[in-house]
Write an enzyme that holds these catalytic residues in place. Structure first.
Site, PDB file in Angstrom:
ATOM      1  CB  ALA A 134      65.368 121.175  71.529  1.00  0.00           C
ATOM      2  CB  CYS A 135      60.711 120.556  68.225  1.00  0.00           C
ATOM      3  SG  CYS A 135      61.506 120.254  66.355  1.00  0.00           S
ATOM      4  N   PRO A 136      60.812 117.650  69.094  1.00  0.00           N
ATOM      5  CG  PRO A 136      58.859 116.539  69.917  1.00  0.00           C
ATOM      6  CD  PRO A 136      59.554 117.939  69.468  1.00  0.00           C
ATOM      7  CB  THR A 195      64.645 122.968  66.280  1.00  0.00           C
ATOM      8  OG1 THR A 195      64.050 121.719  67.053  1.00  0.00           O
ATOM      9  CG2 THR A 195      65.831 123.456  66.970  1.00  0.00           C
TER      10      THR A 195
END
Length: 566
Positions: free
Chosen positions: A118-120, A126
């Site tokens: 998961a990334c921002p 991701t």
């Protein structure tokens, strides 16, 4: 460090004995500890040419241990050097179904892991990190399933049965994710960047350093020491990730309202007015509360959400803007966390903590501090910043654009890139759309330039790089800077300066031409929304100038790939 010494039986007994004694003496001189128990050994040193066959037997194998194999001759002649190499060059043992195990009739079970990425923004890192983990695991013969938590929600979701059957869990995330389903499992945390760029070493680390996660204990959260990004950065990016859809939707609704005329929304009852009410009056009005709320949620869980949202609303009402929202989020989160961990109540009242006491006390504390302490000073700062941005001359605008553009191209989606991006998104709440235009334009430059470089300097790139260039083109058009990572990882000394130069050129030109961008994502596809980018041609020119600059410089400085013919 506990060290286990093993002598390969293929060595002569006298020479092996002498080598072992030499190694034991030098280990003692360095204050290290010897052990005879393989299960407690942190480093296994094998004197010989290979791993002894006996260690492939069930219950007596090296799987997951850090080992170093060296000859007796080297050990006897250079014992200090031998020990130093053993400590620094040891690698995790991964032997699978070899001929030796087949002869013994032993069938070792392959490692089974599950992972979450998961990334921002939930767009690039991701899925690229997930692919890298899957590819490396498959090379090793491991079983793996990766759940991606991207902008479209969770995909390839893990089931309870799959989690229960896994040997350990890898969480490669730049934002906070729910870990409760993994309670009782060995869990290893890292970032998406590390999982993407150092996949092999991260899997090695996960194999040996994963810790038991207990969701009910505040002291059992797996260590973040292996991550480059500090917790404060992760909390901020968690807030940004939840805020981003609000900003995108709100900005595009405002842009659509401008289709009917720049001031058409001032006519009550018109479609333009409705679009402005949806975008500016609702979606963008929620961006700061959502930012604050989910920063607090990242810190304290659900108990931080209510005080964070209220603190964010107060940041808006006091004029503190996105800076006040960030302060409110961290304030609410840490107050809620303090109450959760330190407040002790009778057992009969414990159930009231998460639904009454913590939300009430944390909300009161956050609200009073925002009103009487934070609101006015931060509001003054925001007013000054907004005034400066709207009144700055051409020179200052160009300098700001160059700085933001260079930051966007420094680490391709890393902390510096995300800091510049968060700054631009935050300014949208103050109706300052110029910096965001410079930021998105510069963010497209690295992947687009890598594609162009593979075209204009084709003979300097091998076939794989040229294919990677085609993929980078598509990612660049979508404003996914990470498309340049394969090139940057392979040749950072030449790629990164070239990209920073091109990004600075693009950012400076975008600010020089006073380009305005209503939506903080989407790349060139935002052009499909009338009014989302104005003026369009100078914006495209800025991107083209930066792309050509980077591609030209890199095409010149890059060394030609040497083709090896076998």
């Amino acid at each position: 460090m506990n060290i286990l010494i093993i002598s390969n039986e293929k060595q002569g007994q006298a020479r092996a004995y002498f080598a072992r004694q030499t190694l034991e003496n030098v280990i003692a001189q360095h204050g290290l500890t010897l052990t005879d128990d393989l299960s407690t050994a942190e480093l296994v040193i094998i004197i010989g040419e290979s791993v002894p066959d006996s260690l492939n037997l069930p219950g007596n194998n090296l799987y997951g241990k850090k080992i170093f194999i060296g000859s007796a001759e080297q050990l006897i002649s250079e014992s200090e050097v031998f020990l130093h190499k053993a400590q620094t060059e040891a690698s995790v043992y991964h032997q699978q179904h070899t001929a030796d195990t087949a002869e013994n009739g032993v069938q070792q079970k392959p490692v089974n892991i599950v992972a979450i990425t998961a990334c921002p923004t939930g767009v690039a890192h991701t899925f690229m990190a997930a692919k890298a983990l899957e590819t490396e695991a498959q090379k090793r013969g491991w079983q793996i399933k990766v759940e991606t938590r991207g902008s479209v929600g969770s995909e390839n979701s893990l089931t309870h049965a799959e989690i229960a059957a896994a040997d350990f869990v890898i969480v490669a995330a730049d934002i906070e994710v729910e870990l409760t389903p993994f309670s009782g499992k060995r869990l290893y945390r890292t970032s998406t960047g590390a999982a993407l760029k150092k996949t092999a070493s991260e899997l090695d680390n996960a194999l040996t350093k994963a810790e038991i996660y207990n969701a009910t204990s505040t002291t059992s959260v797996p260590s973040r020491n292996n991550q480059k990004n500090p917790p404060i950065y992760q909390h901020l990016m968690t807030g940004v990730s939840y805020m981003l859809p609000m900003v995108v939707a709100g900005g595009l609704c405002i842009a659509l309202s401008f289709v009917f005329g720049i001031e058409a929304f001032k006519e009550p009852g018109t479609l333009a007015a409705a679009l402005m009410q949806i975008g500016g009056g609702s979606a963008l009005a929620l961006m700061v509360p959502v930012l604050a709320g989910y920063i607090a949620y990242s810190i304290a869980g659900r108990t931080g959400l209510a005080p964070g949202l209220v603190g964010g609303m107060l940041a808006v009402s006091t004029g503190a803007g996105f800076l006040g929202g960030i302060i409110a989020g961290f304030l609410a989160g840490y107050v809620a966390k303090f109450l959760t961990t330190r407040l002790r109540l009778p057992q009969s009242m414990e159930a009231l903590k998460p639904i009454l006491i913590i939300p009430l006390v944390a909300t009161l504390a956050t609200g009073l501090i925002m009103i009487y302490v934070v609101g006015k000073p931060v509001s003054t700062i925001m007013e000054w910043l907004t005034h400066w941005l709207k009144s700055m001359g051409t020179t200052n605008a160009v300098i700001l654009g160059a700085i933001l553009g260079g930051m966007m191209c420094t680490d391709m989606g890393g902390p510096v890139n995300k800091a510049a991006y968060a700054f631009g998104v935050g300014l949208l709440s103050a109706q300052s759309y110029g910096p965001m235009a410079a930021i998105m334009a510069a963010g497209m430059v690295p992947p687009l330039a890598m594609w162009l470089a593979t075209v204009i300097a084709r003979n300097k790139f091998d076939q794989n790089e040229r294919e990677g260039g085609k993929a980078a083109l598509v990612l660049g058009l979508c404003f996914i800077s990470e498309g340049a990572i394969p090139f940057a990882a392979k040749d950072p000394v030449r790629v990164l300066p070239s990209c920073i130069l091109g990004g600075a050129v693009t950012g400076a030109l975008s600010m020089y031409f006073s380009v305005q961008l209503m939506a903080p994502h989407g790349g060139l596809f935002v052009l499909l929304i009338p009014g989302a980018i104005t003026p369009v041609l100078p914006y495209l020119g800025a991107i083209l100038a930066g792309t050509v600059s980077t591609a030209g410089v890199y095409g010149i400085v890059k060394k030609k790939e040497i083709q090896v013919v076998i």
